[in-house]
Enzyme design. Structure first.
Site, mmCIF file in Angstrom:
data_model
loop_
_atom_site.group_PDB
_atom_site.id
_atom_site.type_symbol
_atom_site.label_atom_id
_atom_site.label_comp_id
_atom_site.label_asym_id
_atom_site.label_seq_id
_atom_site.Cartn_x
_atom_site.Cartn_y
_atom_site.Cartn_z
ATOM 1 N N LYS A 136 -18.523 6.535 -0.160
ATOM 2 C CA LYS A 136 -19.452 7.369 0.689
ATOM 3 C C LYS A 136 -20.010 8.466 0.080
ATOM 4 O O LYS A 136 -21.093 8.611 -0.196
ATOM 5 C CB LYS A 136 -18.596 7.964 1.772
ATOM 6 C CG LYS A 136 -19.586 8.661 2.928
ATOM 7 C CD LYS A 136 -18.542 8.789 4.133
ATOM 8 C CE LYS A 136 -19.052 9.779 5.038
ATOM 9 N NZ LYS A 136 -18.368 10.091 6.275
ATOM 10 N N GLU A 144 0.364 3.539 1.727
ATOM 11 C CA GLU A 144 0.380 3.988 3.038
ATOM 12 C C GLU A 144 1.806 3.611 3.839
ATOM 13 O O GLU A 144 2.398 4.210 4.791
ATOM 14 C CB GLU A 144 -0.566 3.352 4.065
ATOM 15 C CG GLU A 144 -1.898 4.021 3.887
ATOM 16 C CD GLU A 144 -2.224 5.317 4.383
ATOM 17 O OE1 GLU A 144 -1.521 5.540 5.690
ATOM 18 O OE2 GLU A 144 -2.792 6.089 3.804
ATOM 19 N N TYR A 182 -1.723 0.796 10.192
ATOM 20 C CA TYR A 182 -1.984 0.161 8.675
ATOM 21 C C TYR A 182 -0.793 0.314 8.056
ATOM 22 O O TYR A 182 -0.220 -0.823 7.444
ATOM 23 C CB TYR A 182 -3.028 0.898 8.097
ATOM 24 C CG TYR A 182 -3.588 -0.019 6.630
ATOM 25 C CD1 TYR A 182 -4.810 -0.741 6.693
ATOM 26 C CD2 TYR A 182 -2.904 0.384 5.312
ATOM 27 C CE1 TYR A 182 -4.963 -1.332 5.257
ATOM 28 C CE2 TYR A 182 -3.033 -0.115 4.354
ATOM 29 C CZ TYR A 182 -4.236 -1.007 4.327
ATOM 30 O OH TYR A 182 -4.648 -1.587 3.031
ATOM 31 N N SER A 217 0.770 -1.006 -0.058
ATOM 32 C CA SER A 217 0.033 0.095 -0.029
ATOM 33 C C SER A 217 0.741 1.565 -0.234
ATOM 34 O O SER A 217 1.944 1.086 0.663
ATOM 35 C CB SER A 217 -0.759 -0.072 1.245
ATOM 36 O OG SER A 217 -1.470 1.215 1.711
#
Ligand code: GDP
Length: 321
Positions: free
Chosen positions: A192, A128, A150, A126
């Site tokens: 969302k 991240e 994470y 990722s």
């Protein structure tokens, strides 16, 4: 060419679903590792070609036994029960699943290679891992400086992939930047937004509340990222590969593109901001340079506005039944 037998962990998630579809189309034998019986049942309905196995990746003995029994030619690790947002609430579980889990798989793969059976391992890493990145855009050489539980767990796993590779295992990481689709759960900001904008456009909602609108991400289309992982799995040599669009956009731009897609230009009054959705820390500018992967022939099929439009359209269709 010997037949491919894939073991895909985390097969019930967004990327897993797309991957099983791709592999089935390729004619590969597909084994899907999922954590719960209900995921296996859902899988049997959605992807009847894949053989489901209910094994928890944090159960090292069960994971090892499954790999030893199946003797796959490829293992793709997509398992990750947590999002970046959730990893703050469950840091220890995050470390177990995202950090230690891949090591169990690689150890099992290494044992197979020692017995003379070739197996390749591909880790879904990722963006991240770069966290407070030293440089923009990031490349495979950018130092790992995670800022979330994470990211820290993924950084450990990615480092272990390199360690196993140096040991002689065909082990690669696709360093995936954010990748979205209509399969994305609403815990992610993209879905969302698109779901709520679709509801607003149909008169079913009068607004949405978000967190940091200035946060930026390099967003791509999930099926393209699944293709990238398969390209990496089938490449001549193992390595680390950035998988990214190379463009960053703010959450505000995502909101703007979604509203524009349904013909609403004055959207500010419809969007509230609640600090409850802010993160304790945000990564620095996440933009990836996928030159190494592009050299293997990878090209994203959708741009940013098209991706947002495709997701809004899917949510509109779901509402219109
Ligand atoms: P992530 O990059 O894997 O954390 O993907 P997310 O889609 O969860 O978050 C992307 C960015 O959107 C982060 O920087 C969040 O701070 C930002 N964001 C702003 N509002 C929201 C929100 O309401 N929900 C989520 N999940 N993220 C939000």
């Amino acid at each position: 060419m010997s037949a491919e037998r894939f073991l895909v962990t985390g097969a019930g998630g967004q990327d897993g679903r797309y991957m099983l579809g791709r592999l089935a189309a390729d004619g590969a034998e597909v084994h899907a590792m999922v954590r719960t019986r209900s995921s296996a049942e859902e899988l049997a309905r959605r992807a009847p070609v894949a053989v489901g196995h209910v094994v928890d990746l944090t159960d090292a003995a069960a994971t090892t036994a499954l790999v030893a029994e199946l003797r796959p030619t490829h293992i793709v690790n997509l398992a990750g029960i947590t999002s970046v947002a959730r990893s703050w609430a469950e840091p220890a579980e995050t470390a177990d699943v995202l950090g230690v889990g891949p090591v169990s798989l690689m150890e099992a793969a290494w044992d197979l290679t020692q017995s003379g059976h070739d197996v390749r391992f591909v880790q879904a890493s990722s963006a991240e891992v770069f966290g407070d990145a030293e440089e923009v855009p990031q490349t495979e050489q950018t130092p790992l400086r995670p800022v979330s539980p994470y990211g820290a767990a993924k950084a450990f796993a990615q480092t272990m992939v390199r360690v196993f590779r140096d040991r002689g295992l065909f082990a690669s990481s696709g360093i995936l930047y954010n990748h979205e689709s209509p399969e994305r759960p609403e815990s992610f900001v993209s879905r969302k937004i698109t779901r709520e904008v679709a509801r607003i456009s149909r008169g079913l909602s009068d607004g949405l509340t978000l967190g940091n609108l200035d946060a930026e991400r390099d967003w791509g289309y999930a099926p393209d990222y699944v293709d990238a992982l398969l390209l990496i799995a089938r490449a001549e040599r193992p390595g680390d590969f950035i998988v990214a669009s190379g463009e960053s956009h703010s959450v505000r731009e995502f909101v703007d593109a979604a509203f524009r897609h349904v013909g609403i230009e004055e959207w500010e009054p419809l969007v509230g901001v609640d600090p409850a959705f802010f993160r304790p820390a945000e990564p620095n500018r996440q933009i990836g340079d996928a030159a190494r992967l592009r050299a293997l022939g990878w090209r994203p099929s959708l741009g940013f506005a098209e991706l947002v439009g495709l997701m809004v359209d899917a949510d509109l269709r779901a509402l219109d039944g």
